[in-house]
Design a protein around this motif. Structure first.
Motif, PDB file in Angstrom:
ATOM      1  N   THR A  67      49.875  -2.007  11.036  1.00  0.00           N
ATOM      2  CA  THR A  67      50.398  -2.981  10.781  1.00  0.00           C
ATOM      3  C   THR A  67      51.037  -3.256   9.928  1.00  0.00           C
ATOM      4  OG1 THR A  67      48.072  -3.662  10.845  1.00  0.00           O
ATOM      5  CG2 THR A  67      49.389  -4.842   9.282  1.00  0.00           C
ATOM      6  N   ASP A  69      52.995  -6.638   6.530  1.00  0.00           N
ATOM      7  CA  ASP A  69      52.693  -8.045   6.098  1.00  0.00           C
ATOM      8  C   ASP A  69      53.854  -9.077   7.167  1.00  0.00           C
ATOM      9  OD1 ASP A  69      50.493  -6.804   4.735  1.00  0.00           O
ATOM     10  OD2 ASP A  69      51.781  -7.091   2.833  1.00  0.00           O
ATOM     11  N   GLN A  97      45.840   7.187  -3.955  1.00  0.00           N
ATOM     12  CA  GLN A  97      46.057   5.144  -4.318  1.00  0.00           C
ATOM     13  C   GLN A  97      44.981   4.578  -3.714  1.00  0.00           C
ATOM     14  OE1 GLN A  97      48.489   4.266  -0.815  1.00  0.00           O
ATOM     15  NE2 GLN A  97      50.193   3.665  -2.342  1.00  0.00           N
ATOM     16  N   PRO A  99      43.403   1.231  -1.659  1.00  0.00           N
ATOM     17  CA  PRO A  99      44.264   0.594  -0.775  1.00  0.00           C
ATOM     18  C   PRO A  99      44.196  -0.660  -1.302  1.00  0.00           C
ATOM     19  CG  PRO A  99      42.902   2.149   0.037  1.00  0.00           C
ATOM     20  CD  PRO A  99      42.050   2.726  -1.414  1.00  0.00           C
ATOM     21  N   PRO A 100      44.889  -1.363  -0.858  1.00  0.00           N
ATOM     22  CA  PRO A 100      44.482  -3.099  -1.383  1.00  0.00           C
ATOM     23  C   PRO A 100      43.352  -3.193  -1.156  1.00  0.00           C
ATOM     24  CG  PRO A 100      46.535  -2.596   0.302  1.00  0.00           C
ATOM     25  CD  PRO A 100      45.975  -1.547  -0.229  1.00  0.00           C
ATOM     26  N   SER A 103      43.231  -5.651   3.345  1.00  0.00           N
ATOM     27  CA  SER A 103      43.891  -5.002   4.282  1.00  0.00           C
ATOM     28  C   SER A 103      43.393  -4.832   5.477  1.00  0.00           C
ATOM     29  CB  SER A 103      43.465  -4.091   3.506  1.00  0.00           C
ATOM     30  OG  SER A 103      42.498  -3.252   3.433  1.00  0.00           O
ATOM     31  N   SER A 113      40.382  -8.154   5.135  1.00  0.00           N
ATOM     32  CA  SER A 113      41.114  -9.473   4.675  1.00  0.00           C
ATOM     33  C   SER A 113      40.939 -10.294   5.103  1.00  0.00           C
ATOM     34  CB  SER A 113      42.949  -8.992   5.607  1.00  0.00           C
ATOM     35  OG  SER A 113      42.260  -8.983   6.350  1.00  0.00           O
ATOM     36  N   TYR A 156      49.690   2.548   1.806  1.00  0.00           N
ATOM     37  CA  TYR A 156      50.102   1.308   1.572  1.00  0.00           C
ATOM     38  C   TYR A 156      50.981   1.002  -0.021  1.00  0.00           C
ATOM     39  CZ  TYR A 156      45.858   0.044   3.688  1.00  0.00           C
ATOM     40  OH  TYR A 156      44.631   0.383   4.984  1.00  0.00           O
ATOM     41  N   ARG A 158      52.475  -1.900  -0.898  1.00  0.00           N
ATOM     42  CA  ARG A 158      51.835  -3.374  -1.183  1.00  0.00           C
ATOM     43  C   ARG A 158      50.933  -2.272  -2.613  1.00  0.00           C
ATOM     44  NH1 ARG A 158      47.868  -6.093   1.374  1.00  0.00           N
ATOM     45  NH2 ARG A 158      48.118  -5.083   3.407  1.00  0.00           N
ATOM     46  N   SER A 159      50.353  -1.300  -2.260  1.00  0.00           N
ATOM     47  CA  SER A 159      49.252  -0.371  -3.683  1.00  0.00           C
ATOM     48  C   SER A 159      51.090  -0.173  -4.138  1.00  0.00           C
ATOM     49  CB  SER A 159      48.188   0.359  -3.235  1.00  0.00           C
ATOM     50  OG  SER A 159      47.668  -0.471  -2.676  1.00  0.00           O
ATOM     51  N   ARG A 179      60.549  -2.209   7.632  1.00  0.00           N
ATOM     52  CA  ARG A 179      60.266  -1.032   8.332  1.00  0.00           C
ATOM     53  C   ARG A 179      60.816   0.030   8.918  1.00  0.00           C
ATOM     54  NH1 ARG A 179      54.539   0.176  11.190  1.00  0.00           N
ATOM     55  NH2 ARG A 179      54.280  -0.235   9.120  1.00  0.00           N
TER      56      ARG A 179
END
Length: 237
Positions: A67, A69, A97, A99-100, A103, A113, A156, A158-159, A179
């Protein structure tokens, strides 16, 4: 040739396709929205009419390998280029890490999410090991900076950006993310833009993309090969 005959042959060709190919996801659309639009285009070209959304999903199965965003924003203050470059070294290699919260990971069968959008309390998942093969600063124009990341599966971005901000005693989030590579597929060479979402173009892309996998590999192997730890992303934060 009659229109019905043409549609029948197109449908036959469409439903005979099987394998992996790459498409370009523009900014502003979710990964799921891109797949739905692609599916609608192909079914329409093949002359297949499916009114029910559930049956439409079942009529043609298309999935994605990770995925992206739809959009994000970003900020960074009072940080020098040297500060940032020094911090990046801490996020290279095998790291832990968290994860946000926002997600696709699930709790009791529902995405985090989705729960967040409903305003429900969501607890962070435990930190887990991830791998960063390379992480470099490409541009630095405060309050924005651009990173090039080569990472493994389950990572991730974002993380990463949030953690970088915390490490610098400030905050940071993603403004743009592209990407540039996923497994053997590159953005420049393999990703089909929307104007090329046709049965014939996808058939050619499938043939080209599948040739990137050495030897005779089963579809079960494709599932493990694709998320191989070579997903490169280029982000502006």
């Amino acid at each position: 040739m009659a229109t019905g005959e043409l549609g029948s042959r197109s449908a036959e060709k469409l439903f005979s396709l099987s394998g992996l190919f790459a498409v370009y996801k523009p900014k502003g659309r979710t990964s799921a929205a891109v797949l739905n639009l692609l599916k609608e285009r192909l079914l329409a070209e093949a002359g297949v009419q499916v009114k029910d959304n559930k049956r439409k999903r079942q009529a043609l199965k298309i999935g994605h390998g990770g995925t992206l965003d739809s959009a994000a924003t970003g900020v960074l203050d009072q940080v020098t280029k040297s500060d940032l470059e020094n911090v990046l070294q801490k996020f290279t290699g095998d790291i832990m890490q968290v994860p946000p919260l926002y997600s696709a990971l699930k709790k009791d069968g529902e995405r985090l999410s989705t729960l967040m959008k409903r305003g429900e309390a969501v607890e962070a998942k435990p930190a887990r090991p991830v791998r960063v093969y390379s992480l470099s600063l490409q541009q630095f124009q405060p309050p924005l900076f651009t990173l090039d990341v080569e990472c493994g599966g389950g990572f991730y971005v974002r993380s990463l950006v949030s953690d970088i901000g915390k490490e610098l005693s400030t905050c940071a989030s993603i403004q743009e993310l592209t990407r540039t590579k996923h497994g053997p597929f590159t953005l420049e060479e393999h990703a089909l833009h929307e104007d090329r979402w046709t049965i014939d173009e996808i058939a050619r892309s499938l043939e080209h993309c599948m040739s990137l996998f050495p030897g005779e590999q089963s579809h079960k192997k494709f599932k493990t090969e694709l998320p191989a730890e070579t997903a490169v992303s280029r982000e502006d934060k």
